[in-house]
Design a protein around this motif. Structure first.
Motif, PDB file in Angstrom:
ATOM      1  N   UNK A 166       0.818  -1.209   0.000  1.00  0.00           N
ATOM      2  CA  UNK A 166       0.000   0.000   0.000  1.00  0.00           C
ATOM      3  C   UNK A 166       0.855   1.264   0.000  1.00  0.00           C
ATOM      4  N   UNK A 167       2.083   1.172   0.468  1.00  0.00           N
ATOM      5  CA  UNK A 167       2.955   2.343   0.556  1.00  0.00           C
ATOM      6  C   UNK A 167       4.408   1.891   0.512  1.00  0.00           C
ATOM      7  N   UNK A 168       5.250   2.734  -0.094  1.00  0.00           N
ATOM      8  CA  UNK A 168       6.683   2.468  -0.178  1.00  0.00           C
ATOM      9  C   UNK A 168       7.432   3.686   0.325  1.00  0.00           C
ATOM     10  N   UNK A 169       8.388   3.469   1.215  1.00  0.00           N
ATOM     11  CA  UNK A 169       9.162   4.584   1.740  1.00  0.00           C
ATOM     12  C   UNK A 169       9.920   4.179   2.991  1.00  0.00           C
ATOM     13  N   UNK A 170      10.283   5.186   3.800  1.00  0.00           N
ATOM     14  CA  UNK A 170      11.058   4.974   5.018  1.00  0.00           C
ATOM     15  C   UNK A 170      10.129   4.876   6.223  1.00  0.00           C
ATOM     16  N   UNK A 171      10.323   3.844   7.028  1.00  0.00           N
ATOM     17  CA  UNK A 171       9.489   3.652   8.216  1.00  0.00           C
ATOM     18  C   UNK A 171       9.832   4.729   9.247  1.00  0.00           C
ATOM     19  N   UNK A 172       8.829   5.517   9.646  1.00  0.00           N
ATOM     20  CA  UNK A 172       9.040   6.557  10.644  1.00  0.00           C
ATOM     21  C   UNK A 172       8.553   6.143  12.024  1.00  0.00           C
ATOM     22  N   UNK A 179       1.561   1.214  11.180  1.00  0.00           N
ATOM     23  CA  UNK A 179       2.928   1.516  10.771  1.00  0.00           C
ATOM     24  C   UNK A 179       2.882   2.735   9.861  1.00  0.00           C
ATOM     25  N   UNK A 180       3.748   3.703  10.132  1.00  0.00           N
ATOM     26  CA  UNK A 180       3.775   4.937   9.342  1.00  0.00           C
ATOM     27  C   UNK A 180       5.024   4.954   8.470  1.00  0.00           C
ATOM     28  N   UNK A 181       4.802   5.221   7.171  1.00  0.00           N
ATOM     29  CA  UNK A 181       5.871   5.196   6.169  1.00  0.00           C
ATOM     30  C   UNK A 181       5.887   6.527   5.428  1.00  0.00           C
ATOM     31  N   UNK A 182       7.059   7.144   5.339  1.00  0.00           N
ATOM     32  CA  UNK A 182       7.224   8.405   4.599  1.00  0.00           C
ATOM     33  C   UNK A 182       7.723   8.079   3.196  1.00  0.00           C
ATOM     34  N   UNK A 183       6.910   8.380   2.187  1.00  0.00           N
ATOM     35  CA  UNK A 183       7.283   8.075   0.811  1.00  0.00           C
ATOM     36  C   UNK A 183       8.285   9.094   0.286  1.00  0.00           C
TER      37      UNK A 183
END
Length: 309
Positions: A166-172, A179-183
């Motif tokens: 659902x989302x690709x990026x850095x886990x914040x 789980x929060x991910x910054x794309x």
């Protein structure tokens, strides 16, 4: 009868005395309970943080007992140590949040008891409500269970670059529910743990820098191989990149041929998260080396109107 008449002095004094007695008994105990909850929460937070930090330091000392290691093994050890630090910070945050919730929940029950609320029926009612809420909140329970599994199996940690479908990026941030991910475009995505079916972690072990090359069919294949070998050898021994690259480059043969291009591939194993920088540097060096050697890239393919018709 005067409804607005002042109450007798004895009643006023009795009320004031009861308020004073409550203040120096139950009121004082409530203050003590709140202060104790705050103190215990702070101490528990410090102890949990200290516990996980000690766990990481002890693990690092055991790892370093191995003695002299080669540069590549040292690099792997440093990566493993950084990974353990990430995991400890993630587990520490989750454990401190749970401990704080439990401590303040107990404090709330004790405060209710001091203000005269019979907590036994309250606790029983909360148990029934909890059961009903559990039946109606199966999604939340699923999210929490999935979050616990992810944390303790070290599937992802804060700072990892991941693909959660659902989302690709850095886990914040990781907690028990989401789980929060910054794309890469700066959007902060929040994904429920129970909805995560697959996880692609780009920060574990190693990564591959992959550069695909579309070359002119008239290019000399032997010359192309010679140029690529020279470029990759220079890159893998460059002091600026030697700590990033973890293995020798792999240069493929001809992967595909059509009327307008010949396709080759260069692959270099690198430290996790460093593949994009290495790919960019490879493209820059390959472009310059091809220009010097007279190797040309394939031109874009165009489909004319007649073929489209």
């Amino acid at each position: 009868m005067d409804l607005f008449a002042s109450p007798p002095a004895d009643e006023a004094l009795d009320l004031a005395d009861r308020m004073w007695q409550w203040t120096i008994t139950s009121g004082l105990r409530i203050v003590v309970i709140l202060l104790a909850a705050a103190l215990i929460s702070a101490v528990a937070s410090w102890l949990l943080r200290r516990f996980f930090r000690t766990m990481i330091e002890s693990s690092s000392k055991l790892t370093n007992v191995a003695g002299v290691v080669v540069k590549r093994d040292r690099r792997a050890m440093n990566a493993a140590q950084a990974r353990r630090a990430q995991r400890a910070e993630t587990l520490s945050n989750a454990a401190r949040n749970v401990a704080s919730m439990v401590i303040w929940a107990v404090a709330l029950v004790m405060v209710l008891s001091e203000v005269g609320v019979n907590v036994a029926p309250v606790i029983a009612s909360l148990g029934v409500l909890g059961l009903a809420a559990g039946i109606g909140a199966q999604t939340i329970i699923k999210d929490v269970v999935a979050g616990v599994v992810m944390l303790f199996e070290d599937i992802i940690a804060v700072g990892d670059v991941v693909d959660l479908e659902y989302a690709t990026g850095t886990v914040e941030e990781i907690n028990l529910r989401v789980t929060q991910v910054r794309s890469i475009d700066g959007v902060l995505w929040t994904v429920r743990n129970g909805e995560i079916i697959r996880i692609g972690n780009m920060s574990r072990g190693f990564a591959n820098a992959v550069v695909m090359l579309d070359l002119d069919p008239a290019s000399d294949n032997a010359l192309v191989t010679e140029v690529l070998e020279k470029v990759t050898a220079e890159l893998t021994t460059d002091p600026e990149w030697v700590d990033v690259i973890q293995g020798d480059a792999t240069i493929s043969g001809i992967l595909g041929v059509d009327g307008s291009r010949v396709q080759r591939r260069v692959l270099v194993q690198v430290a996790p998260g460093e593949q994009w920088g290495v790919e960019q540097e490879l493209r820059r060096r390959i472009t310059a080396a091809f220009r010097e050697a007279g190797v040309t890239f394939a031109l874009p393919r165009f489909i004319d109107a007649a073929q489209q018709g």
